[in-house]
Each structure stands twice: as structure tokens, then as C-alpha cells.
Scaffold this motif. Sequence first.
Motif, PDB file in Angstrom:
ATOM      1  N   HIS A 116      -4.098  -0.220   4.315  1.00  0.00           N
ATOM      2  CA  HIS A 116      -5.203  -0.971   3.714  1.00  0.00           C
ATOM      3  C   HIS A 116      -4.858  -1.391   2.284  1.00  0.00           C
ATOM      4  O   HIS A 116      -5.116  -2.532   1.893  1.00  0.00           O
ATOM      5  CB  HIS A 116      -6.466  -0.101   3.712  1.00  0.00           C
ATOM      6  N   MET A 117      -4.273  -0.474   1.534  1.00  0.00           N
ATOM      7  CA  MET A 117      -3.901  -0.792   0.161  1.00  0.00           C
ATOM      8  C   MET A 117      -2.808  -1.862   0.106  1.00  0.00           C
ATOM      9  O   MET A 117      -2.806  -2.722  -0.777  1.00  0.00           O
ATOM     10  CB  MET A 117      -3.427   0.472  -0.562  1.00  0.00           C
ATOM     11  N   ARG A 118      -1.928  -1.818   1.068  1.00  0.00           N
ATOM     12  CA  ARG A 118      -0.803  -2.755   1.073  1.00  0.00           C
ATOM     13  C   ARG A 118      -1.209  -4.124   1.639  1.00  0.00           C
ATOM     14  O   ARG A 118      -0.892  -5.169   1.061  1.00  0.00           O
ATOM     15  CB  ARG A 118       0.351  -2.170   1.901  1.00  0.00           C
ATOM     16  N   GLU A 119      -1.934  -4.134   2.769  1.00  0.00           N
ATOM     17  CA  GLU A 119      -2.196  -5.377   3.481  1.00  0.00           C
ATOM     18  C   GLU A 119      -3.506  -6.059   3.085  1.00  0.00           C
ATOM     19  O   GLU A 119      -3.605  -7.286   3.127  1.00  0.00           O
ATOM     20  CB  GLU A 119      -2.191  -5.110   4.995  1.00  0.00           C
ATOM     21  N   VAL A 120      -4.517  -5.267   2.712  1.00  0.00           N
ATOM     22  CA  VAL A 120      -5.817  -5.847   2.361  1.00  0.00           C
ATOM     23  C   VAL A 120      -5.971  -5.975   0.851  1.00  0.00           C
ATOM     24  O   VAL A 120      -6.288  -7.046   0.332  1.00  0.00           O
ATOM     25  CB  VAL A 120      -6.974  -5.006   2.953  1.00  0.00           C
ATOM     26  N   LYS A 121      -5.736  -4.871   0.143  1.00  0.00           N
ATOM     27  CA  LYS A 121      -5.872  -4.896  -1.309  1.00  0.00           C
ATOM     28  C   LYS A 121      -4.687  -5.571  -1.998  1.00  0.00           C
ATOM     29  O   LYS A 121      -4.785  -5.962  -3.159  1.00  0.00           O
ATOM     30  CB  LYS A 121      -6.023  -3.469  -1.848  1.00  0.00           C
ATOM     31  N   LYS A 122      -3.573  -5.685  -1.282  1.00  0.00           N
ATOM     32  CA  LYS A 122      -2.367  -6.342  -1.797  1.00  0.00           C
ATOM     33  C   LYS A 122      -1.799  -5.632  -3.028  1.00  0.00           C
ATOM     34  O   LYS A 122      -1.253  -6.253  -3.941  1.00  0.00           O
ATOM     35  CB  LYS A 122      -2.655  -7.814  -2.148  1.00  0.00           C
ATOM     36  N   PHE A 123      -1.906  -4.301  -3.054  1.00  0.00           N
ATOM     37  CA  PHE A 123      -1.383  -3.534  -4.178  1.00  0.00           C
ATOM     38  C   PHE A 123       0.134  -3.415  -4.085  1.00  0.00           C
ATOM     39  O   PHE A 123       0.669  -3.130  -3.006  1.00  0.00           O
ATOM     40  CB  PHE A 123      -1.970  -2.125  -4.189  1.00  0.00           C
ATOM     41  N   PRO A 124       0.848  -3.593  -5.182  1.00  0.00           N
ATOM     42  CA  PRO A 124       2.280  -3.276  -5.182  1.00  0.00           C
ATOM     43  C   PRO A 124       2.445  -1.762  -5.044  1.00  0.00           C
ATOM     44  O   PRO A 124       1.515  -0.995  -5.278  1.00  0.00           O
ATOM     45  CB  PRO A 124       2.753  -3.778  -6.545  1.00  0.00           C
ATOM     46  N   ASP A 125       3.626  -1.319  -4.660  1.00  0.00           N
ATOM     47  CA  ASP A 125       3.862   0.091  -4.346  1.00  0.00           C
ATOM     48  C   ASP A 125       3.448   1.031  -5.469  1.00  0.00           C
ATOM     49  O   ASP A 125       2.817   2.064  -5.236  1.00  0.00           O
ATOM     50  CB  ASP A 125       5.342   0.319  -4.004  1.00  0.00           C
ATOM     51  N   GLU A 126       3.802   0.676  -6.720  1.00  0.00           N
ATOM     52  CA  GLU A 126       3.502   1.589  -7.822  1.00  0.00           C
ATOM     53  C   GLU A 126       1.990   1.732  -8.041  1.00  0.00           C
ATOM     54  O   GLU A 126       1.492   2.818  -8.360  1.00  0.00           O
ATOM     55  CB  GLU A 126       4.176   1.125  -9.119  1.00  0.00           C
ATOM     56  N   VAL A 127       1.258   0.646  -7.828  1.00  0.00           N
ATOM     57  CA  VAL A 127      -0.202   0.704  -7.955  1.00  0.00           C
ATOM     58  C   VAL A 127      -0.798   1.501  -6.805  1.00  0.00           C
ATOM     59  O   VAL A 127      -1.699   2.327  -6.998  1.00  0.00           O
ATOM     60  CB  VAL A 127      -0.802  -0.715  -8.001  1.00  0.00           C
ATOM     61  N   ALA A 128      -0.287   1.272  -5.584  1.00  0.00           N
ATOM     62  CA  ALA A 128      -0.777   1.991  -4.409  1.00  0.00           C
ATOM     63  C   ALA A 128      -0.553   3.489  -4.559  1.00  0.00           C
ATOM     64  O   ALA A 128      -1.416   4.300  -4.199  1.00  0.00           O
ATOM     65  CB  ALA A 128      -0.093   1.470  -3.155  1.00  0.00           C
TER      66      ALA A 128
END
Length: 234
Positions: A116-128
Motif C-alpha cells: 500500500h505504501m509503495r503502490e498507493v501512497k507512492k512512498f520511496p523506500d526510505e520514506v516507507a
Amino acid sequence: MKDIVEIADVQSQILEAFSFRHATKLFDETRKIPEAEFDTILEAGRLSPTSFGAEQWQLLMIQTREKRELFRDFAWGANGMMHGTTGQLGSASHFGLFLARTSETMKAGSDYLARHMREVKKFPDEVANGFEAVLRKFQEEDFGLTSDRLLTEWSARQAYIALGNMMTAAALMGIDSCPIEGFDVKQTQATLQEHFGIDPKEFYPAVMVAFGYRAGAPAYPQTRRDLDEVVAWA
């Protein structure tokens, strides 16, 4: 920016909608909500806030009479038992069931949340990664969400935010609604698993909701405590 006249008009519309809304027990079976208007109601739910933006719920719309009847024997709050009618199950234009996600997908570090963080929120890895750490602290320390039950209840609270917003959106368009908690959870879970393929390990039935147009005037006037009894200022 809206001027004073426009703001007053919006205020009036909001209060009129809340005064109009009541927990409708029987709907007019001959009237169906137009698709475009119900899409607006659904959007009001979809765009509602959730804790950490994690979207902890799903909404199952049950539209065929045969599928609705599967819940008849144990969804007493929706079957008209208390009012001698077919109830919301038989008369509502649209009938839904909010499903709250359990710890299977809501615990910090779960595959669902990572996706969800990667595909929906579009967070980069460090933010996720930072997000996961903050969420873990929130769940385990700040709010003490350390069991499946507590995590599921947390998810259900997010569903209720969407539920309220959807009912308000409906009322603003002159559409009636009713939230329903009168059902046997275990039998509902079994029915959802057997007939809808919904895994009880992943989803918990939080609340039902019906939408449509009232069949008649409310049986009782709307009553509430006075504002100074429900609001305290410090």
C-alpha cells in the motif's frame, strides 16, 4: 473564497441534511438511487480519511435479493423483525457491509501495508521504512494495539468515518440511509466465507448500511441532548 452569503447557505444545507436524516427502517422498494448519485456516495466513502492513510476497510455491496436473503435469519437489525416489515434487507435500493481489516494485513510490517505504501501512497523506500517504524510505535506503544481484536477495532473505527461521510453525502442529496449493527457476527463471518469467499482471518464484519428512499414519514421525531450537554470547553 466563499463570501458570507455563500457560507450561510452551505451552513443551512448541512443542518437541513442532518435534520432530514434518520435511521430508515423501511424503504420504498419501487425507487432506486440513480447510479451517478450513488457513485457520489461511494466517492464520499473512498475519499474519507483513515488513520495513517492505511485504508483499513473494504465495502461489500450486496444487491441481489438472493444474496441479501442469506443474512435474513441473523441480521435482525435489517430484517424488519422489530417493525413488522421486510426491513432494509428487502426494501433498500442499496445494501452494503463494511469489512474491517484484521491484524493479518494491518499489523506494521505486513505485506499489505508495504504494498500500500509503495503502490498507493507512492512512498520511496526510505520514506516507507520510516513510516513503518512510526506505525509500529503507534500500534505497540502509543495506542497499545497489541492483539488481533484491538487492531480489528482500530480498523472498524476507520470504517465508521467513511460510513458517516457516506450517510451525510446521501442526506445532502435527499437520500435516506440506516447504519445497522444488529447482526450475529459469527454467522455473518461464516456466510461471507462460504458465499462470498471472504477470509475471516483477513476481514471482520464491522457494520451494515442501507440506502434508499423512505417509504413513509419517520415514526418518531429526531431527539438529541442540547449542545451544552454534549460539548465542553476548556
